[in-house]
Design an enzyme around this catalytic site. Structure first.
Site, PDB file in Angstrom:
ATOM      1  N   HIS A 187       4.516  -1.668   4.859  1.00 57.76           N
ATOM      2  CA  HIS A 187       3.811  -2.285   3.729  1.00 57.76           C
ATOM      3  C   HIS A 187       3.797  -1.377   2.489  1.00 57.76           C
ATOM      4  CE1 HIS A 187       2.042  -5.227   6.569  1.00 57.76           C
ATOM      5  NE2 HIS A 187       1.768  -4.209   7.350  1.00 57.76           N
TER       6      HIS A 187
HETATM    7  O1  RIB Z   1      -2.271  -4.744   5.272  1.00 57.90           O
HETATM    8  C1  RIB Z   1      -1.545  -3.547   5.170  1.00 57.90           C
HETATM    9  C2  RIB Z   1      -2.300  -2.526   4.377  1.00 57.90           C
HETATM   10  O2  RIB Z   1      -3.498  -2.165   5.056  1.00 57.90           O
HETATM   11  C3  RIB Z   1      -1.521  -1.205   4.227  1.00 57.90           C
HETATM   12  O3  RIB Z   1      -1.893  -0.570   3.028  1.00 57.90           O
HETATM   13  C4  RIB Z   1      -1.996  -0.402   5.396  1.00 57.90           C
HETATM   14  O4  RIB Z   1      -1.913   1.008   5.158  1.00 57.90           O
HETATM   15  C5  RIB Z   1      -3.432  -0.817   5.465  1.00 57.90           C
HETATM   16  O5  RIB Z   1      -4.150  -0.018   4.520  1.00 57.90           O
END
Ligand code: RIB
Ligand code: CA
Length: 315
Positions: free
Chosen positions: A233
């Site tokens: 992500h």
């Molecule tokens: O949904 C994914 C996000 O939530 C990313 O930033 C992961 O590190 C968590 O913080």
């Protein structure tokens, strides 16, 4: 490009730092830490460990330890008890600055007006607090990229809400409505599609640090995706900040559902096509400035950039 990173490291947050370090024309100016994947104290220790390991000599400011208007919730099941898959290692030898992340963001935005971009890859509590102490922040920052939300795909913490926005819905709604002129939201619609397959992970050299902490993260993702690999992500959000051409976008006005029994924390947008002169009003306040939502990405190009970034030698 000069970047302030606000993060909750966190395994994919770590990958975002690896990614940025490998970009020739970008400079991380400072890091702010926030509750989210792990308590903010752990996130701060991990940010310090990573800046030491990667040779990124920048200030780390500890930020908010809890959301604006709900209890702290963390995600050690995804990132490990220490936030780095059990491989956080020794205590950092450096210390955070003592300034809060919100104060750091306000100070640096004034020091470098319109010259700093913000990459927010954790819950948005610090950015919301910075807006409270400096309402002019939207005029002072250049580009803002936020990793968060799920618009036309399911959420990851609930069936509607993505983790960063779910951890602090009030903060996320404040940020989305603050009036940032150049705001890009990188949500699950593109990050889930940016899945790094198991083969990508297996092809990495055995002796590199990311190989260690990614094992825990990949085990988590395999446990519910039913396929090997993991979802990067935060480094995808970093890549889109550095190279917007990696993605395509839809422009909309965005908000966060705050009161839904099932949907609290969900990213919402009025996606209806309304012909000019339509008698129907918009659901979301028309005075909100439109933001860009990433809808497709050049995933192969990104994964190759990420492979390069994590295999670069560092002392
Ligand atoms: O949904 C994914 C996000 O939530 C990313 O930033 C992961 O590190 C968590 O913080
Ligand atoms: Ca994160």
């Amino acid at each position: 490009m000069r970047i302030i990173v606000d993060a909750d490291p966190g395994i994919d947050d770590a990958l975002a730092l690896y990614y940025l370090r490998a970009q020739a024309d970008t400079e991380i100016v400072a890091i702010g830490t926030v509750h989210g994947n792990v308590p903010v104290e752990q996130a701060t220790a991990n940010a310090l460990r990573l800046t030491e390991r990667l040779g990124i000599k920048v200030p780390v400011a500890m930020g908010a330890g809890k959301p604006l208007a709900q209890d702290l919730m963390t995600a050690e099941e995804v990132h490990g008890h220490d936030g780095l898959g059990g491989f956080a290692g020794d205590e950092p030898t450096t210390a955070c600055t003592g300034e809060s992340a919100a104060e750091q963001l306000k100070r640096l935005a004034h020091k470098y007006p319109k010259q700093l971009s913000l990459l927010a890859i954790g819950p948005l509590t610090n950015v919301a607090l910075a807006l409270q102490i400096e309402p002019r922040l939207p005029e002072l920052l250049d580009k803002v990229v936020v990793m968060g939300g799920a618009l036309n795909v399911p959420g990851n913490v609930t069936s509607y809400a993505e983790a960063n926005f779910w951890h602090d819905p009030e903060a996320a709604d404040l940020v989305l409505g603050a009036g940032f002129e150049d705001l890009t939201i990188v949500g699950l619609d593109v990050t889930m599609a940016g899945h790094a397959p198991g083969e990508w992970l297996e092809a990495l050299p055995q002796d590199i640090y990311p190989r260690k902490f990614l094992r825990f993260y990949a085990d988590f993702y395999e446990s519910f995706l039913g396929k090997s690999g993991f979802v990067p992500h935060d480094p995808l959000a970093a890549a889109i900040l550095v190279d917007p051409a990696l993605a395509t976008y839809q422009e909309d006005r965005f908000a966060i559902e705050l009161t839904g029994r099932y949907t609290r924390g969900k990213l919402v947008a009025d996606q209806r096509f309304l012909a000019p002169g339509s008698p129907f009003g918009r659901d979301i306040a028309p005075e909100r400035i439109k933001a860009k939502y990433a809808v497709t990405t050049k995933n192969d190009a990104f994964l190759e950039q990420l492979r390069h970034a994590v295999t670069l030698p560092y002392d």
